[in-house]
Scaffold this active site. Structure first.
Site, PDB file in Angstrom:
ATOM      1  N   ASP A  62      68.138  16.994  22.322  1.00 49.12           N
ATOM      2  CA  ASP A  62      68.506  15.587  22.137  1.00 49.12           C
ATOM      3  C   ASP A  62      67.528  14.942  21.162  1.00 49.12           C
ATOM      4  O   ASP A  62      66.502  15.525  20.831  1.00 49.12           O
ATOM      5  CB  ASP A  62      68.606  14.829  23.470  1.00 49.12           C
ATOM      6  CG  ASP A  62      67.303  14.814  24.261  1.00 49.12           C
ATOM      7  OD1 ASP A  62      66.419  15.640  23.961  1.00 49.12           O
ATOM      8  OD2 ASP A  62      67.179  13.992  25.169  1.00 49.12           O
ATOM      9  N   TYR A  64      64.696  12.570  19.165  1.00 48.48           N
ATOM     10  CA  TYR A  64      63.376  12.041  19.506  1.00 48.48           C
ATOM     11  C   TYR A  64      63.552  10.694  20.200  1.00 48.48           C
ATOM     12  O   TYR A  64      64.414   9.900  19.827  1.00 48.48           O
ATOM     13  CB  TYR A  64      62.535  11.859  18.248  1.00 48.48           C
ATOM     14  CG  TYR A  64      62.224  13.147  17.518  1.00 48.48           C
ATOM     15  CD1 TYR A  64      61.488  14.158  18.130  1.00 48.48           C
ATOM     16  CD2 TYR A  64      62.655  13.351  16.210  1.00 48.48           C
ATOM     17  CE1 TYR A  64      61.189  15.333  17.463  1.00 48.48           C
ATOM     18  CE2 TYR A  64      62.357  14.521  15.530  1.00 48.48           C
ATOM     19  CZ  TYR A  64      61.625  15.516  16.160  1.00 48.48           C
ATOM     20  OH  TYR A  64      61.326  16.680  15.490  1.00 48.48           O
ATOM     21  N   PHE A  75      65.440  17.883  14.638  1.00 49.41           N
ATOM     22  CA  PHE A  75      64.042  18.163  14.259  1.00 49.41           C
ATOM     23  C   PHE A  75      63.483  17.245  13.174  1.00 49.41           C
ATOM     24  O   PHE A  75      62.288  17.272  12.895  1.00 49.41           O
ATOM     25  CB  PHE A  75      63.858  19.631  13.831  1.00 49.41           C
ATOM     26  CG  PHE A  75      64.110  20.612  14.934  1.00 49.41           C
ATOM     27  CD1 PHE A  75      63.183  20.796  15.955  1.00 49.41           C
ATOM     28  CD2 PHE A  75      65.285  21.343  14.970  1.00 49.41           C
ATOM     29  CE1 PHE A  75      63.416  21.703  16.988  1.00 49.41           C
ATOM     30  CE2 PHE A  75      65.532  22.244  15.999  1.00 49.41           C
ATOM     31  CZ  PHE A  75      64.599  22.428  17.004  1.00 49.41           C
ATOM     32  N   HIS A 185      61.797  28.321  21.401  1.00 48.54           N
ATOM     33  CA  HIS A 185      61.799  26.998  20.765  1.00 48.54           C
ATOM     34  C   HIS A 185      60.483  26.788  20.016  1.00 48.54           C
ATOM     35  O   HIS A 185      59.426  27.280  20.442  1.00 48.54           O
ATOM     36  CB  HIS A 185      61.976  25.926  21.852  1.00 48.54           C
ATOM     37  CG  HIS A 185      62.342  24.584  21.322  1.00 48.54           C
ATOM     38  ND1 HIS A 185      61.397  23.675  20.886  1.00 48.54           N
ATOM     39  CD2 HIS A 185      63.544  23.984  21.153  1.00 48.54           C
ATOM     40  CE1 HIS A 185      62.008  22.582  20.474  1.00 48.54           C
ATOM     41  NE2 HIS A 185      63.313  22.735  20.616  1.00 48.54           N
TER      42      HIS A 185
END
Length: 221
Positions: A62, A64, A75, A185
């Site tokens: 999801d 920031y 990202f 991740h």
């Protein structure tokens, strides 16, 4: 394979009750809470990477949840914001992969998007300060459909699945038509468990070359 499809063609299939309910819910939440990203940035991934230009798909979680960071690309943050920890690790792996010492001055990945890297979060909105607050309001249905449509209507796309959340999308992708690269991740909590050293950026370019597609200039930031 229909190469003339657009996002409008694809997303018009999702004009369903769950989608309108979700959008109305978010509109109401914006009246009383701070929701990221802004409504104008919510679908930036779709605006910056047209359906016919997709070469690579990077799946995030999801957005920031801090002020002025999220702008609709997984990202990525606007140019005037500090580079978040996960993206710092992405840049670190990128340099190691290509044996460079490039200094990245910002965290805006719009140039990746414009080269055909579709930066899709599985959830497209979040309440300020509350990660995963918009899980299960309908976004997963929508983005699963998006991934399925890319798999169905496109050919030889490179999917980069980083972390458990992205790994869950594996079954939506036709492995006979596409390429999947998996790792942990890039978060500081998990980057050492397989993201560092994965060489996904050079591997992606090798695949693109093999498929007679133009490589991504990952350093064009």
């Amino acid at each position: 394979m229909n190469t003339s499809l657009t996002w409008k063609d694809i997303l018009s299939q999702e004009k369903k009750k769950y989608f309108f309910d979700m959008i109305n819910y978010i509109k109401k939440e914006r009246l009383k809470k701070i929701i990221y990203p802004s409504s104008k940035d919510m679908f930036n991934a779709f605006l910056l990477t047209s359906f016919d230009e997709i070469k690579v798909v990077i799946i995030g979680q999801d957005p920031y949840f801090s002020k002025n960071q999220a702008h609709g690309l997984a990202f990525s943050v606007p140019k005037n914001k500090n580079i978040p920890p996960s993206l710092k690790n992405i840049y670190k792996e990128l340099n190691n992969d290509f044996k460079k010492r490039y200094i990245f001055h910002h965290g805006c990945l719009e140039n990746w998007a414009k080269q055909g890297v579709f930066l899709l979060n599985t959830i497209l909105t979040v309440e300020s300060g509350k990660p995963k607050s918009h899980n299960n309001i309908g976004w997963e249905i929508f983005t699963n459909k998006v991934i399925s449509c890319i798999s169905q209507y496109k050919k030889s796309i490179v999917f980069l699945l980083w972390g458990g959340n992205a790994h869950k999308k594996y079954n939506l992708i036709d492995i006979n038509k596409h390429y999947i690269l998996k790792s942990s991740h890039p978060s500081p909590l998990s980057a050492n468990r397989g993201f560092f050293g994965c060489k996904h950026f050079s591997k992606t370019n090798k695949i693109l070359t093999k498929c007679k597609k133009k490589e991504i200039n990952w350093f064009d930031i």
